[in-house]
Design a protein around this motif. Structure first.
Motif, mmCIF file in Angstrom:
data_model
loop_
_atom_site.group_PDB
_atom_site.id
_atom_site.type_symbol
_atom_site.label_atom_id
_atom_site.label_comp_id
_atom_site.label_asym_id
_atom_site.label_seq_id
_atom_site.Cartn_x
_atom_site.Cartn_y
_atom_site.Cartn_z
ATOM 1 N N LEU A 325 -17.429 -77.737 -84.452
ATOM 2 C CA LEU A 325 -17.711 -76.751 -83.401
ATOM 3 C C LEU A 325 -16.474 -76.492 -82.541
ATOM 4 O O LEU A 325 -16.174 -75.348 -82.193
ATOM 5 C CB LEU A 325 -18.868 -77.226 -82.519
ATOM 6 C CG LEU A 325 -19.234 -76.310 -81.352
ATOM 7 C CD1 LEU A 325 -19.720 -74.955 -81.850
ATOM 8 C CD2 LEU A 325 -20.304 -76.959 -80.470
ATOM 9 N N THR A 326 -15.739 -77.540 -82.205
ATOM 10 C CA THR A 326 -14.548 -77.370 -81.375
ATOM 11 C C THR A 326 -13.520 -76.488 -82.069
ATOM 12 O O THR A 326 -12.892 -75.624 -81.440
ATOM 13 C CB THR A 326 -13.932 -78.739 -81.035
ATOM 14 O OG1 THR A 326 -14.881 -79.511 -80.300
ATOM 15 C CG2 THR A 326 -12.672 -78.569 -80.196
ATOM 16 N N ALA A 327 -13.353 -76.694 -83.365
ATOM 17 C CA ALA A 327 -12.395 -75.877 -84.125
ATOM 18 C C ALA A 327 -12.811 -74.412 -84.130
ATOM 19 O O ALA A 327 -11.970 -73.511 -83.986
ATOM 20 C CB ALA A 327 -12.276 -76.399 -85.554
ATOM 21 N N PRO A 343 -23.491 -76.223 -76.578
ATOM 22 C CA PRO A 343 -23.191 -77.593 -77.028
ATOM 23 C C PRO A 343 -23.216 -77.781 -78.540
ATOM 24 O O PRO A 343 -22.477 -78.614 -79.081
ATOM 25 C CB PRO A 343 -24.287 -78.416 -76.348
ATOM 26 C CG PRO A 343 -24.599 -77.650 -75.095
ATOM 27 C CD PRO A 343 -24.486 -76.216 -75.499
ATOM 28 N N THR A 344 -24.050 -77.021 -79.263
ATOM 29 C CA THR A 344 -24.138 -77.196 -80.718
ATOM 30 C C THR A 344 -23.977 -75.886 -81.491
ATOM 31 O O THR A 344 -23.955 -75.913 -82.719
ATOM 32 C CB THR A 344 -25.487 -77.834 -81.119
ATOM 33 O OG1 THR A 344 -26.555 -76.980 -80.683
ATOM 34 C CG2 THR A 344 -25.645 -79.210 -80.482
ATOM 35 N N THR A 345 -23.887 -74.772 -80.782
ATOM 36 C CA THR A 345 -23.855 -73.477 -81.462
ATOM 37 C C THR A 345 -22.868 -72.525 -80.805
ATOM 38 O O THR A 345 -22.385 -72.766 -79.701
ATOM 39 C CB THR A 345 -25.251 -72.808 -81.433
ATOM 40 O OG1 THR A 345 -25.628 -72.569 -80.064
ATOM 41 C CG2 THR A 345 -26.298 -73.672 -82.117
ATOM 42 N N VAL A 346 -22.626 -71.431 -81.488
ATOM 43 C CA VAL A 346 -21.896 -70.300 -80.934
ATOM 44 C C VAL A 346 -22.799 -69.078 -81.064
ATOM 45 O O VAL A 346 -23.263 -68.763 -82.168
ATOM 46 C CB VAL A 346 -20.567 -70.049 -81.672
ATOM 47 C CG1 VAL A 346 -19.923 -68.756 -81.171
ATOM 48 C CG2 VAL A 346 -19.621 -71.219 -81.478
ATOM 49 N N ARG A 347 -23.060 -68.418 -79.948
ATOM 50 C CA ARG A 347 -23.910 -67.232 -79.960
ATOM 51 C C ARG A 347 -23.038 -65.983 -79.937
ATOM 52 O O ARG A 347 -22.283 -65.762 -78.988
ATOM 53 C CB ARG A 347 -24.861 -67.234 -78.762
ATOM 54 C CG ARG A 347 -25.899 -66.105 -78.804
ATOM 55 C CD ARG A 347 -26.735 -66.083 -77.549
ATOM 56 N NE ARG A 347 -25.949 -65.661 -76.386
ATOM 57 C CZ ARG A 347 -26.427 -65.579 -75.148
ATOM 58 N NH1 ARG A 347 -27.676 -65.935 -74.904
ATOM 59 N NH2 ARG A 347 -25.655 -65.179 -74.156
ATOM 60 N N VAL A 348 -23.155 -65.171 -80.977
ATOM 61 C CA VAL A 348 -22.414 -63.921 -81.091
ATOM 62 C C VAL A 348 -23.389 -62.775 -80.837
ATOM 63 O O VAL A 348 -24.439 -62.697 -81.471
ATOM 64 C CB VAL A 348 -21.777 -63.779 -82.492
ATOM 65 C CG1 VAL A 348 -21.089 -62.423 -82.642
ATOM 66 C CG2 VAL A 348 -20.787 -64.913 -82.740
ATOM 67 N N SER A 349 -23.066 -61.892 -79.894
ATOM 68 C CA SER A 349 -23.961 -60.784 -79.537
ATOM 69 C C SER A 349 -23.243 -59.459 -79.774
ATOM 70 O O SER A 349 -22.251 -59.158 -79.111
ATOM 71 C CB SER A 349 -24.379 -60.876 -78.065
ATOM 72 O OG SER A 349 -24.879 -62.155 -77.746
ATOM 73 N N VAL A 350 -23.754 -58.677 -80.710
ATOM 74 C CA VAL A 350 -23.152 -57.389 -81.042
ATOM 75 C C VAL A 350 -23.927 -56.253 -80.383
ATOM 76 O O VAL A 350 -25.057 -56.429 -79.940
ATOM 77 C CB VAL A 350 -23.131 -57.159 -82.564
ATOM 78 C CG1 VAL A 350 -22.262 -58.198 -83.253
ATOM 79 C CG2 VAL A 350 -24.550 -57.172 -83.132
ATOM 80 N N HIS A 351 -23.299 -55.084 -80.320
ATOM 81 C CA HIS A 351 -23.965 -53.910 -79.769
ATOM 82 C C HIS A 351 -23.607 -52.696 -80.631
ATOM 83 O O HIS A 351 -22.793 -52.787 -81.560
ATOM 84 C CB HIS A 351 -23.537 -53.678 -78.312
ATOM 85 C CG HIS A 351 -24.585 -53.028 -77.460
ATOM 86 N ND1 HIS A 351 -25.237 -51.869 -77.830
ATOM 87 C CD2 HIS A 351 -25.103 -53.370 -76.248
ATOM 88 C CE1 HIS A 351 -26.097 -51.530 -76.887
ATOM 89 N NE2 HIS A 351 -26.050 -52.429 -75.927
ATOM 90 N N ALA A 352 -24.213 -51.563 -80.308
ATOM 91 C CA ALA A 352 -23.942 -50.344 -81.066
ATOM 92 C C ALA A 352 -22.496 -49.913 -80.942
ATOM 93 O O ALA A 352 -21.974 -49.197 -81.811
ATOM 94 C CB ALA A 352 -24.865 -49.222 -80.599
ATOM 95 N N GLY A 353 -21.822 -50.328 -79.874
ATOM 96 C CA GLY A 353 -20.431 -49.954 -79.662
ATOM 97 C C GLY A 353 -19.434 -50.980 -80.156
ATOM 98 O O GLY A 353 -18.230 -50.823 -79.940
ATOM 99 N N THR A 354 -19.904 -52.028 -80.812
ATOM 100 C CA THR A 354 -18.990 -53.019 -81.377
ATOM 101 C C THR A 354 -18.127 -52.353 -82.442
ATOM 102 O O THR A 354 -18.637 -51.765 -83.397
ATOM 103 C CB THR A 354 -19.773 -54.196 -81.988
ATOM 104 O OG1 THR A 354 -20.508 -54.857 -80.948
ATOM 105 C CG2 THR A 354 -18.836 -55.194 -82.647
ATOM 106 N N THR A 355 -16.814 -52.456 -82.301
ATOM 107 C CA THR A 355 -15.879 -51.696 -83.132
ATOM 108 C C THR A 355 -15.393 -52.482 -84.350
ATOM 109 O O THR A 355 -15.556 -53.703 -84.439
ATOM 110 C CB THR A 355 -14.649 -51.291 -82.304
ATOM 111 O OG1 THR A 355 -13.973 -52.499 -81.891
ATOM 112 C CG2 THR A 355 -15.046 -50.476 -81.084
ATOM 113 N N GLU A 356 -14.783 -51.737 -85.271
ATOM 114 C CA GLU A 356 -14.165 -52.378 -86.430
ATOM 115 C C GLU A 356 -13.056 -53.326 -85.989
ATOM 116 O O GLU A 356 -12.860 -54.384 -86.593
ATOM 117 C CB GLU A 356 -13.602 -51.318 -87.371
ATOM 118 C CG GLU A 356 -14.659 -50.525 -88.120
ATOM 119 C CD GLU A 356 -15.496 -51.386 -89.052
ATOM 120 O OE1 GLU A 356 -14.937 -52.348 -89.637
ATOM 121 O OE2 GLU A 356 -16.699 -51.119 -89.191
ATOM 122 N N ASP A 357 -12.314 -52.956 -84.951
ATOM 123 C CA ASP A 357 -11.258 -53.836 -84.432
ATOM 124 C C ASP A 357 -11.837 -55.178 -84.006
ATOM 125 O O ASP A 357 -11.243 -56.232 -84.254
ATOM 126 C CB ASP A 357 -10.549 -53.177 -83.246
ATOM 127 C CG ASP A 357 -9.634 -52.039 -83.659
ATOM 128 O OD1 ASP A 357 -9.333 -51.932 -84.875
ATOM 129 O OD2 ASP A 357 -9.213 -51.259 -82.788
#
Length: 373
Positions: A325-327, A343-357
């Motif tokens: 997890l630290t890495a 502490p045990t996860t990474v939460r990634v939240s995307v939206h309609a405006g999330t770009t290719e970049d």
């Protein structure tokens, strides 16, 4: 009517932002509204300050358009938690069925209401460590259950609750829904709920200090407006030298005049959502969530959130091995990717405006992570 591409142009954040479940950077439309409203307040030209109070009707109309609740059954709130407190303290008896794993805004509202009012009892739903489902509720609802509280989208797991199914199994008990993690990006059947609350600082990108409380007729009849201030009466104008009863309606669940600039920010954000349509935004969000899942699979990063599109919104939860997890978090940081590291996860939240970049920055972070482990 606009399309998703035009809607996406309203996103002004820097590439690498993937944390809408924590806070959504305010949209260009909201920034323009804020500048205009402060210009009005700053100059205070004759008659303009009084007209700012028309934002109350505007924001209630905007909420109505997205929830289906009539304008008069909606009250502006400074945040979702205030709405939940109004609902929980307003219950007049019985048991509140809810999961202890809900976001603290939900659990604290139920427990504090029980401690202060001594008329309701929180009953903790056993989900066997999984999400809140109609099946779990069907097994544990009793004749003493008067209300069920649930998050539309679970903030830790990203699970999208089946509130229609929950309604079917609880009958005429009150259904209280905290919609903050899905409002604006989930095409949910809000009409099956009795209480819907949300804040505007996440997916609707209206900034802090914005929210609403929407009540069904049944909720209005059954909830007591415990915190009801002078603004919550049925009087058409401010009254002096007397204290009158709360209004019979959502207005009763207010304590003072709201911030009209906050109302304008939320109204602008919701009007923008309504112009493109929640269904179209939901499809765009689902597509980007799928892209994140595909990237995680490519680099063998375990995904613990649901892969079923019917059970997810904009949140993807990554759960690498504890020693890795630290890495992963370091790699995200080094590549300028903003996400919520738990502490045990990474939460990634995307939206309609999330770009290719942004997705390419996420890929680069995953490449570095895979090289390190």
């Amino acid at each position: 009517m606009t399309n998703v591409e035009e809607f996406a142009h309203g996103f002004g954040e820097e590439p690498g932002y993937l944390d809408y479940g924590r806070v959504g950077p305010v949209s260009r439309a909201v920034r323009a509204e804020l500048a205009g409203q402060y210009d009005i307040l700053g100059k205070a030209r004759f008659g303009t300050v009084e007209r700012m109070h028309a934002e109350d009707a505007r924001v209630r109309s905007a909420v109505s358009a997205l929830t289906g609740f009539p304008d008069e059954q909606i009250a502006f709130q400074p945040n979702a938690t205030s709405g939940l407190m109004h609902a929980a303290f307003g219950l007049t008896g019985g048991e509140i069925l809810l999961s202890l794993a809900e976001f603290p805004s939900v659990t604290y509202a139920a427990v504090r209401a029980a401690q202060a009012m001594h008329v309701v009892t929180p009953t903790w739903l056993d989900t066997d460590g999984g999400p809140v489902t109609p099946a779990h509720i069907r097994e544990q609802v009793t004749g003493s259950t008067s209300a069920v509280m649930v998050s539309l989208v679970d903030s830790r797991t990203g699970y999208l609750a089946d509130i229609d199914g929950i309604r079917q199994v609880i009958g005429d008990r009150l259904l209280i829904v905290d919609a903050i993690q899905g409002f604006g990006v989930v095409d949910a059947p809000y009409e099956v709920a009795d209480v819907v609350v949300s804040g505007g600082q996440k997916w609707t990108r209206a900034g802090w200090g914005t929210g609403f409380l929407a009540l069904s007729e049944r909720a209005i009849d059954h909830l007591t407006p415990v915190f009801s201030g002078w603004s919550g009466t049925g009087a058409a104008t401010q009254t002096w030298d007397e204290v009158i009863e709360p209004a019979h309606g959502a207005k009763a669940f207010t304590v003072s005049n709201p911030d009209p600039i906050a109302q304008a920010r939320l109204a602008a954000a919701l009007e923008e959502v309504a112009a493109v349509g929640v269904a179209a935004i939901s499809d765009a969000v689902s597509d980007r969530a799928e892209r994140v899942i595909d990237l995680a699979d490519e680099f063998a990063i375990p995904v613990s959130s649901s892969r079923n599109t019917a059970e997810r919104a904009g949140i993807v939860v990554l759960e690498p091995r504890p020693e890795q997890l630290t890495a992963l978090s370091a790699s995200l940081f080094n590549h300028g990717v903003t996400a919520s590291v738990r502490p045990t996860t990474v939460r990634v939240s995307v939206h309609a405006g999330t770009t290719e970049d942004t997705l390419e920055m996420l890929r680069a972070a995953f490449v570095s992570y895979a090289s390190a482990v």
